[in-house]
Design a protein around this motif. Structure first.
Motif, PDB file in Angstrom:
ATOM      1  N   ASP A  14       0.848  -1.184   0.000  1.00 41.70           N
ATOM      2  CA  ASP A  14       0.000   0.000   0.000  1.00 41.70           C
ATOM      3  C   ASP A  14       0.885   1.237   0.000  1.00 41.70           C
ATOM      4  O   ASP A  14       1.542   1.533   0.986  1.00 41.70           O
ATOM      5  CB  ASP A  14      -0.899  -0.022   1.236  1.00 41.70           C
ATOM      6  CG  ASP A  14      -1.808   1.178   1.332  1.00 41.70           C
ATOM      7  OD1 ASP A  14      -1.794   2.023   0.410  1.00 41.70           O
ATOM      8  OD2 ASP A  14      -2.547   1.275   2.318  1.00 41.70           O
ATOM      9  N   THR A  30       0.101   4.258   0.052  1.00 40.72           N
ATOM     10  CA  THR A  30      -0.425   5.413   0.763  1.00 40.72           C
ATOM     11  C   THR A  30      -0.122   5.352   2.252  1.00 40.72           C
ATOM     12  O   THR A  30      -0.388   6.293   2.970  1.00 40.72           O
ATOM     13  CB  THR A  30      -1.955   5.525   0.573  1.00 40.72           C
ATOM     14  OG1 THR A  30      -2.577   4.370   1.137  1.00 40.72           O
ATOM     15  CG2 THR A  30      -2.303   5.650  -0.890  1.00 40.72           C
ATOM     16  N   THR A  31       0.446   4.272   2.719  1.00 45.97           N
ATOM     17  CA  THR A  31       0.750   4.110   4.130  1.00 45.97           C
ATOM     18  C   THR A  31       2.098   4.736   4.443  1.00 45.97           C
ATOM     19  O   THR A  31       3.068   4.528   3.735  1.00 45.97           O
ATOM     20  CB  THR A  31       0.789   2.612   4.507  1.00 45.97           C
ATOM     21  OG1 THR A  31      -0.449   2.040   4.151  1.00 45.97           O
ATOM     22  CG2 THR A  31       1.055   2.422   5.973  1.00 45.97           C
ATOM     23  N   GLU A  32       2.190   5.477   5.541  1.00 46.99           N
ATOM     24  CA  GLU A  32       3.465   6.035   5.944  1.00 46.99           C
ATOM     25  C   GLU A  32       4.389   4.909   6.378  1.00 46.99           C
ATOM     26  O   GLU A  32       4.017   4.044   7.151  1.00 46.99           O
ATOM     27  CB  GLU A  32       3.282   7.024   7.092  1.00 46.99           C
ATOM     28  CG  GLU A  32       4.582   7.663   7.494  1.00 46.99           C
ATOM     29  CD  GLU A  32       4.402   8.771   8.515  1.00 46.99           C
ATOM     30  OE1 GLU A  32       5.398   9.086   9.171  1.00 46.99           O
ATOM     31  OE2 GLU A  32       3.298   9.288   8.645  1.00 46.99           O
ATOM     32  N   LYS A  59      14.015  10.635   7.890  1.00 46.25           N
ATOM     33  CA  LYS A  59      12.925  11.273   7.148  1.00 46.25           C
ATOM     34  C   LYS A  59      13.321  12.619   6.567  1.00 46.25           C
ATOM     35  O   LYS A  59      12.792  13.027   5.542  1.00 46.25           O
ATOM     36  CB  LYS A  59      11.696  11.413   8.039  1.00 46.25           C
ATOM     37  CG  LYS A  59      11.066  10.081   8.368  1.00 46.25           C
ATOM     38  CD  LYS A  59       9.833  10.243   9.218  1.00 46.25           C
ATOM     39  CE  LYS A  59       9.235   8.871   9.498  1.00 46.25           C
ATOM     40  NZ  LYS A  59       7.999   8.969  10.247  1.00 46.25           N
ATOM     41  N   SER A  90      12.628  13.606   2.810  1.00 47.01           N
ATOM     42  CA  SER A  90      11.913  14.839   2.484  1.00 47.01           C
ATOM     43  C   SER A  90      12.683  15.643   1.425  1.00 47.01           C
ATOM     44  O   SER A  90      12.088  16.201   0.499  1.00 47.01           O
ATOM     45  CB  SER A  90      11.707  15.669   3.753  1.00 47.01           C
ATOM     46  OG  SER A  90      11.019  16.851   3.462  1.00 47.01           O
ATOM     47  N   LYS A  94      12.084  13.987  -1.833  1.00 49.62           N
ATOM     48  CA  LYS A  94      10.727  14.310  -2.299  1.00 49.62           C
ATOM     49  C   LYS A  94      10.690  15.694  -2.950  1.00 49.62           C
ATOM     50  O   LYS A  94      10.073  15.872  -4.002  1.00 49.62           O
ATOM     51  CB  LYS A  94       9.745  14.229  -1.135  1.00 49.62           C
ATOM     52  CG  LYS A  94       8.320  14.489  -1.540  1.00 49.62           C
ATOM     53  CD  LYS A  94       7.371  14.276  -0.387  1.00 49.62           C
ATOM     54  CE  LYS A  94       5.933  14.440  -0.848  1.00 49.62           C
ATOM     55  NZ  LYS A  94       4.981  13.919   0.139  1.00 49.62           N
ATOM     56  N   ALA A 101       4.834  11.419  -4.671  1.00 53.57           N
ATOM     57  CA  ALA A 101       3.636  11.079  -3.910  1.00 53.57           C
ATOM     58  C   ALA A 101       3.802   9.789  -3.109  1.00 53.57           C
ATOM     59  O   ALA A 101       3.137   9.597  -2.092  1.00 53.57           O
ATOM     60  CB  ALA A 101       2.439  10.955  -4.847  1.00 53.57           C
ATOM     61  N   VAL A 102       4.688   8.907  -3.554  1.00 56.29           N
ATOM     62  CA  VAL A 102       4.940   7.659  -2.829  1.00 56.29           C
ATOM     63  C   VAL A 102       5.586   7.942  -1.471  1.00 56.29           C
ATOM     64  O   VAL A 102       5.397   7.233  -0.504  1.00 56.29           O
ATOM     65  CB  VAL A 102       5.817   6.699  -3.656  1.00 56.29           C
ATOM     66  CG1 VAL A 102       6.201   5.467  -2.862  1.00 56.29           C
ATOM     67  CG2 VAL A 102       5.101   6.306  -4.941  1.00 56.29           C
ATOM     68  N   LEU A 103       6.354   9.017  -1.412  1.00 54.55           N
ATOM     69  CA  LEU A 103       7.082   9.368  -0.196  1.00 54.55           C
ATOM     70  C   LEU A 103       6.170  10.084   0.780  1.00 54.55           C
ATOM     71  O   LEU A 103       6.149  11.313   0.861  1.00 54.55           O
ATOM     72  CB  LEU A 103       8.313  10.217  -0.542  1.00 54.55           C
ATOM     73  CG  LEU A 103       9.303   9.539  -1.486  1.00 54.55           C
ATOM     74  CD1 LEU A 103      10.400  10.513  -1.882  1.00 54.55           C
ATOM     75  CD2 LEU A 103       9.887   8.299  -0.844  1.00 54.55           C
ATOM     76  N   LYS A 104       5.414   9.336   1.524  1.00 58.33           N
ATOM     77  CA  LYS A 104       4.449   9.869   2.503  1.00 58.33           C
ATOM     78  C   LYS A 104       5.181  10.215   3.782  1.00 58.33           C
ATOM     79  O   LYS A 104       5.343   9.400   4.671  1.00 58.33           O
ATOM     80  CB  LYS A 104       3.349   8.858   2.779  1.00 58.33           C
ATOM     81  CG  LYS A 104       2.521   8.507   1.579  1.00 58.33           C
ATOM     82  CD  LYS A 104       1.625   9.650   1.232  1.00 58.33           C
ATOM     83  CE  LYS A 104       0.697   9.258   0.091  1.00 58.33           C
ATOM     84  NZ  LYS A 104      -0.131  10.329  -0.332  1.00 58.33           N
ATOM     85  N   ILE A 105       5.653  11.443   3.866  1.00 56.90           N
ATOM     86  CA  ILE A 105       6.358  11.888   5.070  1.00 56.90           C
ATOM     87  C   ILE A 105       5.808  13.203   5.527  1.00 56.90           C
ATOM     88  O   ILE A 105       5.172  13.908   4.799  1.00 56.90           O
ATOM     89  CB  ILE A 105       7.875  11.995   4.852  1.00 56.90           C
ATOM     90  CG1 ILE A 105       8.183  12.805   3.596  1.00 56.90           C
ATOM     91  CG2 ILE A 105       8.471  10.619   4.706  1.00 56.90           C
ATOM     92  CD1 ILE A 105       9.621  13.076   3.390  1.00 56.90           C
TER      93      ILE A 105
END
Length: 148
Positions: free
Chosen positions: A3, A5-7, A124, A128, A131, A144-148
């Motif tokens: 997934d 969208t999961t951090e 992170k 960032s 990203k 967008a994959v990098l949910k931070i």
């Protein structure tokens, strides 16, 4: 595929040479395939890589050194190594020369060891930075994959 969208709990920086016959990032990034990665240097890191952890894919071994895509740990340590699954290649690589002198990179395990190893923990703040670079280059899907 995991997934996206999961951090993620942990971020990794994994080194593979584009001159190695046994493994290249292109092998798994282009078709989102999986491969088993035998534990090499940094065994502590292999033992603490968990399913779903995000990997920044670093290509070494040529003048085209740099971050080339995203992968994830598909299966954590099993006594010999981990299974890595390709998620996506970046639209264009982030050249090593663009981040090797960045203070935020120098504070990562990869930066401190100058990429002498295979699997490095990164924080992170560096993710960032990656990203922001992807966003500036117009690679919004990878960013967008990098949910931070």
């Amino acid at each position: 595929m995991g997934d996206l969208t999961t951090e993620m709990e942990q971020f990794w920086f994994m080194v593979a040479s584009d001159t190695a016959e046994s493994f290249r990032w292109a092998h798994i990034l282009e078709n989102q395939g999986s491969t088993f990665w035998w534990m090499r240097k940094m065994p502590r890191n292999f033992r603490t890589a968990w399913e779903g952890d995000l990997i920044l894919c670093y290509r070494s071994g040529s003048e085209k050194r740099g971050l080339v895509g995203l992968a994830e740990v598909e299966e954590g340590f099993n006594g010999d190594g981990i299974t890595v699954k390709g998620l996506r290649a970046f639209q264009s690589a982030i050249p090593y020369d663009d981040f090797k002198n960045e203070p935020i990179y120098k504070t990562t395990e990869a930066g401190r060891m100058r990429n002498r190893g295979t699997l490095f923990a990164v924080h992170k703040e560096f993710v960032s930075w990656v990203k922001k670079e992807l966003t500036a280059a117009g690679d919004l899907e990878s960013a967008a994959v990098l949910k931070i």
